[in-house]
Design an enzyme around this catalytic site. Sequence first.
Site, PDB file in Angstrom:
ATOM      1  N   LYS A 181       0.835  -1.201   0.000  1.00  0.00           N
ATOM      2  CA  LYS A 181       0.000   0.000   0.000  1.00  0.00           C
ATOM      3  C   LYS A 181       0.870   1.252   0.000  1.00  0.00           C
ATOM      4  O   LYS A 181       0.743   2.157   0.818  1.00  0.00           O
ATOM      5  CB  LYS A 181      -0.934   0.003   1.213  1.00  0.00           C
ATOM      6  CG  LYS A 181      -1.872  -1.198   1.274  1.00  0.00           C
ATOM      7  CD  LYS A 181      -2.846  -1.232   0.108  1.00  0.00           C
ATOM      8  CE  LYS A 181      -2.492  -2.203  -0.970  1.00  0.00           C
ATOM      9  NZ  LYS A 181      -3.416  -2.206  -2.105  1.00  0.00           N
ATOM     10  N   ASP A 244      -7.763  -0.057  -5.944  1.00  0.00           N
ATOM     11  CA  ASP A 244      -6.452   0.546  -6.173  1.00  0.00           C
ATOM     12  C   ASP A 244      -6.464   1.501  -7.367  1.00  0.00           C
ATOM     13  O   ASP A 244      -6.010   2.650  -7.254  1.00  0.00           O
ATOM     14  CB  ASP A 244      -5.408  -0.548  -6.383  1.00  0.00           C
ATOM     15  CG  ASP A 244      -4.005   0.013  -6.467  1.00  0.00           C
ATOM     16  OD1 ASP A 244      -3.413   0.261  -5.402  1.00  0.00           O
ATOM     17  OD2 ASP A 244      -3.497   0.223  -7.579  1.00  0.00           O
ATOM     18  N   GLU A 248      -6.018   5.691  -6.816  1.00  0.00           N
ATOM     19  CA  GLU A 248      -4.974   6.566  -7.342  1.00  0.00           C
ATOM     20  C   GLU A 248      -5.551   7.673  -8.223  1.00  0.00           C
ATOM     21  O   GLU A 248      -4.938   8.734  -8.378  1.00  0.00           O
ATOM     22  CB  GLU A 248      -3.920   5.749  -8.099  1.00  0.00           C
ATOM     23  CG  GLU A 248      -4.403   5.050  -9.341  1.00  0.00           C
ATOM     24  CD  GLU A 248      -3.449   3.975  -9.837  1.00  0.00           C
ATOM     25  OE1 GLU A 248      -2.579   3.550  -9.049  1.00  0.00           O
ATOM     26  OE2 GLU A 248      -3.559   3.560 -11.004  1.00  0.00           O
TER      27      GLU A 248
END
Length: 520
Positions: A181, A244, A248
């Site tokens: 992470k 994920d 981002e």
Amino acid sequence: MMAAPSVLEERAKAADFNTKCFKKERIELAGTVEYIVRGGRDIFSSLPAAFSSVKQVGVIGWGSQGPAQSQNLRDSFQDAGVDAKVVVGLRDGSASMANARKAGFTEENGTLGEMYKVISESDLVILLISDAATANCYKKVFDAMKPGATLGLSHGFLLGHMDTIGETFPKDMNVILVAPKGMGPSVRKLYVQGKTENGAGINCSFAVEQDTDGHATDLAIGWAVAIGAPFSFQTTLRNEYRSDIFGERCILLGAIHGICESLWRRFVMDKGMDEEEAFLRSTECITGPVSRVISKRGIKAVYTDMNEEDRAIFAQAYCASYEPAYEIIIECYEDVACGNEIRSVIAAGNRAKRFPVISPIDGTRMWKVGQVVRSKRSERSDDLIDPFAAGVYCATMMAQIDVLMEKGHVLSEIINESVIESVDSLSPYLHARGVAYMVFNCSFTAATGSKKWAPRFDYNLSQRAYTAIDNGDALDMKRLDDFLNHSIHPAIIECAKLRPSVDIALTGLGEDDAARAALS
């Protein structure tokens, strides 16, 4: 084509796990039960059993994660007595060969070679090349793997791509995931710090997509422990890429990019603020003191630490910004979940063969001012929190948390993707090098996402949130109560107990490190 399983169906698959090599711990987050494995050098004695079926680990790629994971695995194997070799595999003629040799991987000692040869000889193949490149060569990778080998991924992008075209992994291979992470340089730097202070590292999620021999879970956990994870939590490949890729584009990079530009422009153009002061109160405030408060004491503490006057400003900014941010965030999540965003990355990668698709953003007036502001840090304290900027940022972070909760992700995944990775892993680099620098130098997938979604955050906040405040529109102030009483706050505090035992040290950050400081 059959639809991919839902988040809740995937979550049911990852509700619990069995491990023969490691100690499983039960934790409670906001009334939900999860299981984790605590890492640290004190459990390295379990690594030989976890890697008992592996004689060679092939780490393929030398981008963001490759340097960190290959070196951490090599060091851990040596310290733990694991009878396995770590070999880096790269394309023939790759410019990264020289950097791998500097890190001690060489053709002479058999630890550096052509990628497909390395793949064919490895029992565990950790594929760390870019997402776009993976989408183009995965079939050749599968063909090169020897029977019974394990494919290791640090991102679920490949499964997302295969879902969109109706393909599946070959049934004769194990498929596992370990997803740090944080950025590759963080994974390495905190691991090195952890050699002297147990528990330093970057948290990891792990997943088992296919297990042909009953050993895949222990191998995945062993991989996470060996690269330095303070704790590891279970997910699935699908839920990992859903959270994920989405993360981002939102609070980790895309949203913070858009928020900072919208705030600086507002402070300078609408409020007549000095340009350097505006940068201090927007970008510097968010990547520095706001992130540090959240890291140590949670999101709610940003508000509770303020005086009454600043709390009123925070509340106004928070309540005006939450819905415009939420609107973009849920659209982004659903574009990732249905495959649109994955197709967009692959299309951008194909366009990049003809012309550059990622361009630097640090040529504008704002980011030029930012360079000057950072150069003067030694002349001032670094603890200024602007309540308006803090309100906008916290509203966006909370909107992302709410979307992930509504979509059914487990809280450990939500907190790591939306809070811990942001403030503990990414913000120190954003603060040290600048948001503009990081947008240009992050991974291709993250950069294309930021380029696409940051303007959406900028536009929606400027056109809806800020104008609502300036026009005196009625705001839904109940959102502040929702924020203060949100169930995520005690869960964040609980997860913070499992954060790295030390903060990342960015002293000595070189240009090569910074250029690789990319989201995984």
